[in-house]
Each structure stands twice: as C-alpha cells, then as structure tokens.
Design an enzyme around this catalytic site. Structure first.
Site, mmCIF file in Angstrom:
data_model
loop_
_atom_site.group_PDB
_atom_site.id
_atom_site.type_symbol
_atom_site.label_atom_id
_atom_site.label_comp_id
_atom_site.label_asym_id
_atom_site.label_seq_id
_atom_site.Cartn_x
_atom_site.Cartn_y
_atom_site.Cartn_z
ATOM 1 N N GLY A 86 0.811 -1.220 0.000
ATOM 2 C CA GLY A 86 0.000 0.000 0.000
ATOM 3 C C GLY A 86 0.842 1.267 0.000
ATOM 4 O O GLY A 86 1.964 1.279 0.519
ATOM 5 N N ARG A 150 1.053 -5.753 -4.980
ATOM 6 C CA ARG A 150 1.073 -6.631 -3.799
ATOM 7 C C ARG A 150 1.457 -8.070 -4.135
ATOM 8 O O ARG A 150 1.034 -9.002 -3.448
ATOM 9 C CB ARG A 150 -0.313 -6.641 -3.148
ATOM 10 N N ASP A 181 4.695 -7.736 4.814
ATOM 11 C CA ASP A 181 4.674 -8.771 3.776
ATOM 12 C C ASP A 181 5.757 -8.522 2.725
ATOM 13 O O ASP A 181 6.342 -9.464 2.185
ATOM 14 C CB ASP A 181 3.292 -8.827 3.103
ATOM 15 N N LYS A 207 8.195 0.551 5.427
ATOM 16 C CA LYS A 207 7.097 1.422 5.000
ATOM 17 C C LYS A 207 5.776 0.877 5.492
ATOM 18 O O LYS A 207 5.585 -0.338 5.439
ATOM 19 C CB LYS A 207 7.074 1.451 3.460
ATOM 20 N N THR A 208 4.908 1.650 5.973
ATOM 21 C CA THR A 208 3.478 1.358 6.101
ATOM 22 C C THR A 208 2.816 2.400 7.006
ATOM 23 O O THR A 208 3.334 2.714 8.081
ATOM 24 C CB THR A 208 3.150 -0.061 6.625
ATOM 25 N N ASP A 210 0.348 1.814 8.589
ATOM 26 C CA ASP A 210 -0.219 1.067 9.723
ATOM 27 C C ASP A 210 0.634 1.207 10.984
ATOM 28 O O ASP A 210 0.147 0.981 12.087
ATOM 29 C CB ASP A 210 -0.341 -0.426 9.383
HETATM 30 P P1 FBP Z 1 0.757 -2.038 3.655
HETATM 31 O O1 FBP Z 1 0.783 -2.976 4.811
HETATM 32 O O2 FBP Z 1 1.134 -2.670 2.386
HETATM 33 O O3 FBP Z 1 1.562 -0.800 3.919
HETATM 34 O O4 FBP Z 1 -0.750 -1.557 3.464
HETATM 35 C C1 FBP Z 1 -1.363 -0.631 4.255
HETATM 36 C C2 FBP Z 1 -2.852 -0.495 3.995
HETATM 37 O O5 FBP Z 1 -3.117 0.873 3.778
HETATM 38 C C3 FBP Z 1 -3.712 -1.048 5.131
HETATM 39 O O6 FBP Z 1 -3.878 -0.127 6.182
HETATM 40 C C4 FBP Z 1 -4.986 -1.361 4.418
HETATM 41 O O7 FBP Z 1 -5.753 -2.330 5.112
HETATM 42 C C5 FBP Z 1 -4.510 -1.872 3.103
HETATM 43 O O8 FBP Z 1 -3.283 -1.214 2.846
HETATM 44 C C6 FBP Z 1 -5.452 -1.608 1.954
HETATM 45 O O9 FBP Z 1 -4.995 -2.320 0.856
HETATM 46 P P2 FBP Z 1 -5.297 -1.937 -0.648
HETATM 47 O O10 FBP Z 1 -4.427 -0.746 -0.967
HETATM 48 O O11 FBP Z 1 -4.843 -3.137 -1.392
HETATM 49 O O12 FBP Z 1 -6.742 -1.637 -0.753
#
Ligand code: FBP
Length: 556
Positions: A86, A150, A181, A207-208, A210
């Site tokens: 993400g 992803r 991941d 990175k994230t 979260d």
């Molecule tokens: P990462 O763990 O890859 O940084 O993703 C963060 C995130 O924003 C989460 O908070 C959220 O649940 C998810 O990506 C949403 O995924 P997508 O972008 O595939 O809709």
C-alpha cells in the site's frame, strides 16, 4: 502503465515549492562513514520451518555506521528499487535519498525503478530513475513515479526470474520499499540469491501507514506520521462539527489493518468520546455484543447530560480481534483454504449460511450468519499474502445498526429517552498519498540514503533500522537489522508461513497507558482537540512535531 510525462506538466503550487525542500540528514550519515557490524550476531530461537527455509540468512549481526574511511565501494554500481504494498507518504523521498547517495559516491552509478511492484522485477519492466525524473517527485506524496503492487514472490519460477532480471542489469542490489509482507518478500529473495550464489544484495525499507513494522531497532515505519496527521485533521474537524451541530453521532473507522496504532494516535490527538482499541478488546476477550454495550453506555450517559451527539472511533481491523468473530474467522480461513472454489459459487446468503452451518462449530456458524451480507462476502476474500481486505469491512455500519437496535429496546423499557442519529465515516485512502510531513520527508530521505550505504557496504538481507526518531534529525541513528530476525510463523491461506511479525499496540507502553488514564475525561465532557492540517512551513513545534506515539514511546 506509468505516465512519466505527468510530473513535468502537472505540478501544484505546493508541490512546486516542496521540490525545493532539502531534507535534513542524520549526523551519522554525513562525512566519511563505514559500516560497523555488532560483534555478536542477533540470535533467536527460530522455529524449525524458519531454520529450514533460511539456512544462509539467520543469526547475522546488527549493522551500524561509524565515522571512518573504507569499506563502502566507490565503484559505479547499478541498484534497483521497487515499491511494494500500500502507498505511504514519503516513498518518493526514499528514492531521492537512494539516488543522491549513489550519485554522490560515484556520479556514474545508476538507479532503476521496477514498475507496478514486485511483478515488475519478475517481468523485467523498469525505467531509469534519472536525476531529472526524480527531481519532479521530491517531497511529493504517492508512489506514482513507478507504481506499486502486492505480488508475493515465493514460487521458484518467480524467484529465478527476479535473479535473471537483476543479473541482466548487472545490479549490485535491490531496495524493496515495503511493509511486513514486502519485507518478507525481501527476506525470501535475499535467501534465494545466497543459495544460488548470486551476488545481488537485497535491502528492505520499513514502509506502512499502519505503523506495525517497528521493534527495538526500528522506531517507526515511514508514512505513519503523515497519515495519522491527516486522519487527526479530518476526525478533529468531525469532532468540531459534532459539537457545533449537536445532532449526530459520528462513527469513524480508521485504516491500519490489524494494528490499532493509527486509531490510538488519532485518539491521543483529538480526544474522541469513545475509542475502541483492538488489542485491548483481544486482551479482555470482548465479544461484538460487549463492544456494542460499551458504545450504548456512552450514548446513554451523554444523553443524560443533554448531549445527543458525539464521536466514536474504531480501528479498521476490530472484528478480527473480537473473541466470537476471531474464532469464526479462524475456522472460516481453514475451510476456505480447503474449498475456496466451491465457496466462491455460493452467491446467495442462505446457501452460504447453510454451507457454513455444516462445516463450522455451532457458535462460529451463528456468528457468521448474524453478519450482514457485505461483511459475510468480504470475509471470504484474501489478498495474495493471505490477508482479509479489512479496508472493505464496514464495521462502523455494523456497529451503528446494532447500537440503534439496543437503544430502541432501552427506549421501550423507559431507560433512555434521547435521540440517536448515527453517521459513518471511513478514513484510509485519504491519508496514504499526501505530501509527506517534514518528519516523513526527512525520514524517508534518510532511509533511502542508508539503503545506498548498506548496498555500498556489501551486506544483504537487512531491513533499514532507525532509532532515536523522537530526537532532532541530526541525532537519528540509522543502520540495518537482519530481516530474518523479525520472522515468525503464521497461518496464511491455511498453511504455516514465515512472515515478518506485525507489532501491535502494546498495552504496557506509554501511548496506551496515557490513553487509558485520560479517556475517562473525554466521555461526557467535550474535550475535543482540533489539530488542523499538516503544516510544512512555520514554527518548528508545529511543523516538526512528532506523533504522540513516538514521543510517549521515547519516554518509556
Ligand atoms: P501495507 O501494509 O502494504 O503498507 O498496506 C497498508 C494499507 O493501507 C492497510 O492499512 C490497508 O488495510 C490496506 O493497505 C489496503 O490495501 P489496498 O491498498 O490493497 O486496498
């Protein structure tokens, strides 16, 4: 398809001014530096599966930088970079830091960007990241310079294709900019290259938004600071609207996947009337009904004080942590792993409920049957890493409905006489691509700069580490932590898999302790705070403010 022309002719006034911002660098990365490997390796009691799958990458020492000459190559080298997972604010600055460090060591060095995430490496789909191209993206949000994806790299054919691609470019190293991941991908690739006697080095950048890729050696993942500030601005504005209109209950769900770091940080910034933290719910084994009861209690108490309005904040991943729903999801995941193609054909609710009645324990089947259609269907989906797409689970709507029902029952018993008008919000994607805060702009640049030095220093299988981030930038301590030291075994798609451990909210640490000791004051009083938008220019205590999470963790 990446539009490399876009940046040149579509630049907002803020982006134009921010292109001139020169991120600050930690003192430890300036001047003559060399790598220092801790004398003792970071040893863990790994499960057998990790020992078996990572024979070449375990028990390595932590890497730090010290002043001194030698050890970092000054040869012209080629490095690849990829965004994975993400979006998170500041990603472009990781690339800028990487490029600047490579070019300052040798102007002939090259940086190539793989397009649309890890699949770009498999397919050898790339562009040259020239200083001119990168200039247009400095201090901007988004990952649009090269895109992201992803894809999970684990099949032998994909790993072999990555090796072929990187070797065909004569790449010295690859920097994977990603979350848990994606750093797992980095660990798998690093091990594979070692097994294949390939000299390509792999480095991960944390990175994230979260905020769950952190530990003793990584204070924070990048993007968390900016995203949490955006959500605090938005949720703070909702608090003010609520206190002005005095007629709505706002249910705000915040992104952050499993961990509640984002929700906790926003609560500390805006003081909502009630905030649910998933990790506390799990520790106390709350059921869905118990969460509903807590919200009802707040609504009734405020109503008795003449306030039929308020703000309730919940984390994106709450359902996965509730005792009854958790058991159901775990049973569901096992059944799904065994029978996914058949389950996909069960389009009608009654067919799904009948099917799971036969396959699940009675309690889990009842929990599944109780949920609304949209949530039932989303819980059947998994991404390529085996995660439920939690951003699509509309928990706020579910809670609004259940709270309404309970309040009606209380009204008919004469125990509540207020009005209840709920409104739902989900803030997530709004915060992932904004221009990085000064903190994230500096942090990401330092991460990229460090990534280049780790590659120049010849190490592989490391995630960039960053400590002392609550202090001024000059005092940050950058280095590398062996990526395998963060691996644990989790069930993914019904199978045990080595994955990077997500760090959830620790109920014993400063941020939660502060929240727990103050939240009682925010229920009936309107103690809302309004942080306002991110400031890029102006007084340092506003522009360079750290998250409360970082500040309170530093005080621990
Ligand atoms: P990462 O763990 O890859 O940084 O993703 C963060 C995130 O924003 C989460 O908070 C959220 O649940 C998810 O990506 C949403 O995924 P997508 O972008 O595939 O809709």
């Amino acid at each position: 398809m990446i539009d490399t022309q876009r940046a040149a002719d579509a630049v907002s006034p803020l982006d134009r001014i921010r292109q001139a911002y020169q991120p600050r660098l930690p003192r430890g990365l300036s001047g003559s530096i060399r790598l220092h490997l801790d004398p003792e390796p970071l040893v863990s009691d790994y499960p057998a599966q990790i020992l078996e799958e990572f024979p070449n990458s375990l028990n390595k020492p932590v890497v730090r930088f010290v002043q001194g000459e030698g050890g970092l190559t000054t040869e012209a080298i080629t490095v690849g970079v990829v965004f994975s997972g993400g979006q998170a604010p500041g990603g472009h600055n990781v690339i800028a830091g990487l490029l600047d460090a490579l070019k300052s060591a040798n102007p002939e060095s090259r940086l190539i960007g793989f397009l649309d995430g890890p699949i770009g490496i498999v397919k050898d789909n790339w562009i040259e990241l020239t200083p001119e191209l990168v200039q247009a993206y400095r201090n901007t949000g988004g990952f649009d310079m090269i895109g992201s994806g992803r894809d999970k790299i684990e099949k032998a054919a994909d790993l072999a294709a990555c090796k072929k691609t990187l070797e065909s470019h004569n790449a010295r190293g690859l920097v994977v900019i990603g979350g848990d991941d994606s750093n797992t991908n980095a660990a798998v690739m690093a091990e594979y290259f070692l097994q294949q006697k390939s000299s390509v080095q792999v480095i991960g950048a944390p990175k994230t938004i979260d905020g769950d890729l952190k530990n003793d050696l990584i204070d924070a993942s990048f993007g968390f600071d900016t995203a949490a500030k955006v959500y605090s601005e938005l949720a703070g504005s909702i608090c003010r609207d609520s206190a002005s209109a005095r007629k709505y209950y706002h249910f705000i769900r915040l992104m952050g996947r499993a961990a509640s770091h984002v929700t906790l940080e926003v609560a500390l910034q805006i003081h909502p009337n009630l905030t649910i933290i998933s990790e506390e719910a799990e520790a106390a084994q709350w059921t869905l009904e118990q969460v509903v009861d807590q919200i009802v209690d707040v609504v009734v108490r405020r109503s008795a004080a003449g306030k039929n309005y308020g703000v309730i904040v919940i984390p994106e991943g709450l359902l996965e942590f509730l005792a009854d729903v958790k058991v159901m999801i775990s049973e569901l995941s096992d059944i799904l792993a065994a029978d996914e193609s058949h389950i996909k054909t069960l389009k009608r609710r009654t067919d799904r409920v009948d099917y799971f009645n036969q396959k699940m324990s009675p309690a889990a089947a009842a929990t599944y049957a109780f949920l609304p259609d949209s949530i039932q269907l989303t819980l059947l989906k998994r991404d390529k890493h085996g995660n439920i797409p939690l951003s699509q689970v509309e928990t706020e709507e579910l809670l609004m409905g259940l709270v309404s029902q309970k309040l009606k029952a209380l009204k008919s018993e004469g125990k509540y006489s207020g009005s209840f008008s709920p409104l739902g919000h989900f803030f997530g994607y709004e915060g992932r691509c904004v221009q990085p805060s000064n903190f994230d702009a500096d942090y990401c640049y330092a991460l990229g700069y460090t990534g280049a030095q780790l590659i120049r220093g010849g190490v592989t299988g490391y995630t960039i580490s960053a400590q002392n981030l609550a202090a001024p930038v000059e005092d940050w301590q950058m280095g590398g932590v062996p990526v395998t030291s963060m691996l644990v075994i989790e069930q993914r798609k019904g199978k045990p898999k080595p994955v990077i451990k997500k760090t959830l909210v620790d109920l014993q640490r400063g941020p939660f302790r502060y929240f727990a000791s103050h939240r009682g004051d925010w229920v009936e009083k309107d103690a809302f705070l309004y942080p306002g938008p991110i400031q890029y220019f102006g007084p340092s205590d506003v522009c360079d403010a750290r998250t409360k999470t970082l500040e309170l963790e530093a005080e621990d």
